[in-house]
Scaffold this motif. Sequence first.
Motif, PDB file in Angstrom:
ATOM      1  N   PRO A 180       0.740  -1.168  -0.158  1.00  0.00           N
ATOM      2  CA  PRO A 180      -0.037  -0.065  -0.010  1.00  0.00           C
ATOM      3  C   PRO A 180       0.880   1.382   0.195  1.00  0.00           C
ATOM      4  CG  PRO A 180      -0.378  -1.260   2.074  1.00  0.00           C
ATOM      5  CD  PRO A 180       0.764  -2.085   1.214  1.00  0.00           C
ATOM      6  N   ALA A 181       0.568   2.334  -0.865  1.00  0.00           N
ATOM      7  CA  ALA A 181       1.194   3.348  -0.760  1.00  0.00           C
ATOM      8  C   ALA A 181       1.062   4.300   0.576  1.00  0.00           C
ATOM      9  CB  ALA A 181       0.775   4.310  -2.011  1.00  0.00           C
ATOM     10  N   GLU A 182       1.659   3.980   1.637  1.00  0.00           N
ATOM     11  CA  GLU A 182       1.665   4.367   2.883  1.00  0.00           C
ATOM     12  C   GLU A 182       3.014   4.421   3.407  1.00  0.00           C
ATOM     13  OE1 GLU A 182      -0.169   1.085   5.431  1.00  0.00           O
ATOM     14  OE2 GLU A 182      -1.574   2.090   4.290  1.00  0.00           O
ATOM     15  N   PRO A 183       3.417   5.277   4.506  1.00  0.00           N
ATOM     16  CA  PRO A 183       4.681   5.387   4.974  1.00  0.00           C
ATOM     17  C   PRO A 183       5.333   4.158   5.377  1.00  0.00           C
ATOM     18  CG  PRO A 183       3.361   7.285   5.998  1.00  0.00           C
ATOM     19  CD  PRO A 183       2.361   6.256   5.007  1.00  0.00           C
ATOM     20  N   SER A 184       4.544   3.140   5.812  1.00  0.00           N
ATOM     21  CA  SER A 184       5.276   1.846   6.292  1.00  0.00           C
ATOM     22  C   SER A 184       5.886   1.008   5.093  1.00  0.00           C
ATOM     23  CB  SER A 184       3.945   1.071   7.061  1.00  0.00           C
ATOM     24  OG  SER A 184       3.274   0.513   6.176  1.00  0.00           O
ATOM     25  N   ALA A 185       5.518   1.454   3.856  1.00  0.00           N
ATOM     26  CA  ALA A 185       6.074   0.593   2.943  1.00  0.00           C
ATOM     27  C   ALA A 185       7.601   0.956   2.624  1.00  0.00           C
ATOM     28  CB  ALA A 185       5.509   1.326   1.330  1.00  0.00           C
ATOM     29  N   VAL A 186       7.949   2.074   3.239  1.00  0.00           N
ATOM     30  CA  VAL A 186       9.464   2.323   3.023  1.00  0.00           C
ATOM     31  C   VAL A 186      10.303   1.529   3.663  1.00  0.00           C
ATOM     32  CG1 VAL A 186      11.294   4.154   3.429  1.00  0.00           C
ATOM     33  CG2 VAL A 186       9.100   4.998   2.902  1.00  0.00           C
ATOM     34  N   ARG A 187       9.832   1.332   4.860  1.00  0.00           N
ATOM     35  CA  ARG A 187      10.447   0.040   5.827  1.00  0.00           C
ATOM     36  C   ARG A 187      10.512  -1.295   5.295  1.00  0.00           C
ATOM     37  NH1 ARG A 187       8.436  -3.046   9.040  1.00  0.00           N
ATOM     38  NH2 ARG A 187       6.556  -1.870   9.558  1.00  0.00           N
ATOM     39  N   ILE A 188       9.221  -1.469   4.863  1.00  0.00           N
ATOM     40  CA  ILE A 188       8.915  -2.943   4.508  1.00  0.00           C
ATOM     41  C   ILE A 188       9.798  -3.224   2.927  1.00  0.00           C
ATOM     42  CG2 ILE A 188       7.333  -4.483   3.461  1.00  0.00           C
ATOM     43  CD1 ILE A 188       5.393  -3.290   5.423  1.00  0.00           C
ATOM     44  N   ALA A 189       9.861  -2.251   2.228  1.00  0.00           N
ATOM     45  CA  ALA A 189      10.621  -2.480   0.975  1.00  0.00           C
ATOM     46  C   ALA A 189      12.198  -2.310   1.411  1.00  0.00           C
ATOM     47  CB  ALA A 189      10.424  -1.068   0.068  1.00  0.00           C
ATOM     48  N   ARG A 190      12.706  -1.742   2.323  1.00  0.00           N
ATOM     49  CA  ARG A 190      14.030  -2.037   2.499  1.00  0.00           C
ATOM     50  C   ARG A 190      14.152  -3.213   3.210  1.00  0.00           C
ATOM     51  NH1 ARG A 190      17.962   2.314   3.778  1.00  0.00           N
ATOM     52  NH2 ARG A 190      19.450   1.518   5.029  1.00  0.00           N
ATOM     53  N   GLU A 191      13.496  -3.581   4.050  1.00  0.00           N
ATOM     54  CA  GLU A 191      13.623  -4.897   4.717  1.00  0.00           C
ATOM     55  C   GLU A 191      13.598  -5.981   3.763  1.00  0.00           C
ATOM     56  OE1 GLU A 191      10.937  -5.136   7.868  1.00  0.00           O
ATOM     57  OE2 GLU A 191      12.110  -3.774   9.310  1.00  0.00           O
ATOM     58  N   THR A 192      12.694  -6.023   2.764  1.00  0.00           N
ATOM     59  CA  THR A 192      12.532  -7.030   1.740  1.00  0.00           C
ATOM     60  C   THR A 192      13.925  -6.980   0.764  1.00  0.00           C
ATOM     61  OG1 THR A 192      10.149  -6.931   1.795  1.00  0.00           O
ATOM     62  CG2 THR A 192      11.087  -7.892  -0.110  1.00  0.00           C
ATOM     63  N   ALA A 193      14.325  -5.891   0.627  1.00  0.00           N
ATOM     64  CA  ALA A 193      15.752  -5.853  -0.253  1.00  0.00           C
ATOM     65  C   ALA A 193      16.812  -6.434   0.546  1.00  0.00           C
ATOM     66  CB  ALA A 193      16.150  -4.270  -0.486  1.00  0.00           C
ATOM     67  N   GLN A 194      16.988  -6.367   1.959  1.00  0.00           N
ATOM     68  CA  GLN A 194      18.188  -6.812   2.662  1.00  0.00           C
ATOM     69  C   GLN A 194      17.914  -8.531   2.738  1.00  0.00           C
ATOM     70  OE1 GLN A 194      17.212  -4.328   6.183  1.00  0.00           O
ATOM     71  NE2 GLN A 194      19.266  -3.597   6.252  1.00  0.00           N
ATOM     72  N   GLN A 195      16.526  -8.864   2.934  1.00  0.00           N
ATOM     73  CA  GLN A 195      16.376 -10.275   2.842  1.00  0.00           C
ATOM     74  C   GLN A 195      16.708 -10.861   1.375  1.00  0.00           C
ATOM     75  OE1 GLN A 195      12.200 -10.573   4.157  1.00  0.00           O
ATOM     76  NE2 GLN A 195      12.504 -10.109   6.129  1.00  0.00           N
ATOM     77  N   ALA A 196      16.419 -10.364   0.342  1.00  0.00           N
ATOM     78  CA  ALA A 196      16.474 -11.057  -1.032  1.00  0.00           C
ATOM     79  C   ALA A 196      18.101 -10.895  -1.288  1.00  0.00           C
ATOM     80  CB  ALA A 196      15.734 -10.160  -2.098  1.00  0.00           C
ATOM     81  N   LEU A 197      18.651  -9.737  -0.745  1.00  0.00           N
ATOM     82  CA  LEU A 197      20.133  -9.868  -1.060  1.00  0.00           C
ATOM     83  C   LEU A 197      20.899 -10.804  -0.338  1.00  0.00           C
ATOM     84  CD1 LEU A 197      20.678  -5.945  -0.921  1.00  0.00           C
ATOM     85  CD2 LEU A 197      20.885  -7.244  -3.015  1.00  0.00           C
ATOM     86  N   VAL A 198      20.418 -10.992   0.983  1.00  0.00           N
ATOM     87  CA  VAL A 198      20.950 -12.222   1.778  1.00  0.00           C
ATOM     88  C   VAL A 198      20.838 -13.803   0.920  1.00  0.00           C
ATOM     89  CG1 VAL A 198      20.931 -13.526   3.842  1.00  0.00           C
ATOM     90  CG2 VAL A 198      21.316 -11.120   4.041  1.00  0.00           C
ATOM     91  N   GLU A 199      19.665 -13.901   0.606  1.00  0.00           N
ATOM     92  CA  GLU A 199      19.043 -14.892  -0.063  1.00  0.00           C
ATOM     93  C   GLU A 199      19.825 -15.199  -1.308  1.00  0.00           C
ATOM     94  OE1 GLU A 199      14.739 -15.042  -0.478  1.00  0.00           O
ATOM     95  OE2 GLU A 199      14.480 -14.884   1.646  1.00  0.00           O
ATOM     96  N   TRP A 200      20.264 -14.190  -1.922  1.00  0.00           N
ATOM     97  CA  TRP A 200      20.898 -14.398  -3.272  1.00  0.00           C
ATOM     98  C   TRP A 200      22.395 -14.263  -3.136  1.00  0.00           C
ATOM     99  CZ3 TRP A 200      17.937  -9.553  -5.548  1.00  0.00           C
ATOM    100  CH2 TRP A 200      16.535 -10.002  -5.665  1.00  0.00           C
ATOM    101  N   GLY A 201      22.940 -14.199  -1.979  1.00  0.00           N
ATOM    102  CA  GLY A 201      24.371 -14.633  -1.590  1.00  0.00           C
ATOM    103  C   GLY A 201      25.185 -13.096  -1.811  1.00  0.00           C
ATOM    104  N   ILE A 202      24.232 -12.095  -1.682  1.00  0.00           N
ATOM    105  CA  ILE A 202      25.030 -10.719  -1.802  1.00  0.00           C
ATOM    106  C   ILE A 202      25.312 -10.284  -0.329  1.00  0.00           C
ATOM    107  CG2 ILE A 202      24.934  -8.306  -2.610  1.00  0.00           C
ATOM    108  CD1 ILE A 202      23.316  -9.631  -4.845  1.00  0.00           C
ATOM    109  N   GLY A 203      26.449 -10.092   0.294  1.00  0.00           N
ATOM    110  CA  GLY A 203      26.643  -9.733   1.434  1.00  0.00           C
ATOM    111  C   GLY A 203      26.347  -8.408   1.914  1.00  0.00           C
ATOM    112  N   LEU A 204      25.585  -8.151   3.093  1.00  0.00           N
ATOM    113  CA  LEU A 204      25.052  -6.813   3.484  1.00  0.00           C
ATOM    114  C   LEU A 204      26.194  -5.833   3.485  1.00  0.00           C
ATOM    115  CD1 LEU A 204      22.212  -7.730   5.818  1.00  0.00           C
ATOM    116  CD2 LEU A 204      21.995  -7.095   3.335  1.00  0.00           C
ATOM    117  N   ARG A 205      27.411  -6.243   3.757  1.00  0.00           N
ATOM    118  CA  ARG A 205      28.562  -5.473   3.942  1.00  0.00           C
ATOM    119  C   ARG A 205      29.178  -4.982   2.487  1.00  0.00           C
ATOM    120  NH1 ARG A 205      30.996  -5.452   9.243  1.00  0.00           N
ATOM    121  NH2 ARG A 205      30.010  -6.653  10.448  1.00  0.00           N
ATOM    122  N   HIS A 206      28.750  -5.708   1.185  1.00  0.00           N
ATOM    123  CA  HIS A 206      29.162  -5.240  -0.067  1.00  0.00           C
ATOM    124  C   HIS A 206      29.107  -3.781  -0.220  1.00  0.00           C
ATOM    125  CE1 HIS A 206      29.211  -4.826  -4.267  1.00  0.00           C
ATOM    126  NE2 HIS A 206      29.857  -5.967  -4.532  1.00  0.00           N
TER     127      HIS A 206
END
Length: 141
Positions: A17-43
């Motif tokens: 939904p286009a509401e402020p909580s979307a920012v946090r959820i999108a960022r957390e989802t990006a972090q989860q996806a990167l970890v699952e794909w083997g891209i270290g969060l320290r890259h």
Amino acid sequence: MSTQLEALPYRHVLTLPAEPSAVRIARETAQQALVEWGIGLRHPTVDPALLIVSELVTNSVRHAAVVSPQITVIYAAGPDCLAFAVHDRHPYQPALYGAVTDSEVGGLGTVIELVLGLAGTAVVRADADGGGKSIWITLPL
């Protein structure tokens, strides 16, 4: 970074939904996806990429929510490339590279400075019906 977006082996699509909580959820989802794909969060590309995602989602929430009740974030990656897009149904298409020369602090100016600093690309793609757009970012890994 000659990788075609269609050829990237990893993809994830998130609709919010286009509401402020979307920012946090999108960022957390990006972090989860990167970890699952083997891209270290320290890259070195990860922190700027997360900031870019946050800024683009924030812009959609602030400026498009009136006509676009949902935002879609597309994440994709390959061995040498990270790509993502933020889509909304507002017809306005910002001049991305003009944001760097504007007096704007934050927002698209920050996004484009980060993209250019990482030798990435940014493009606005209009929906076929002209009623919305996606802002695509591609960054080398």
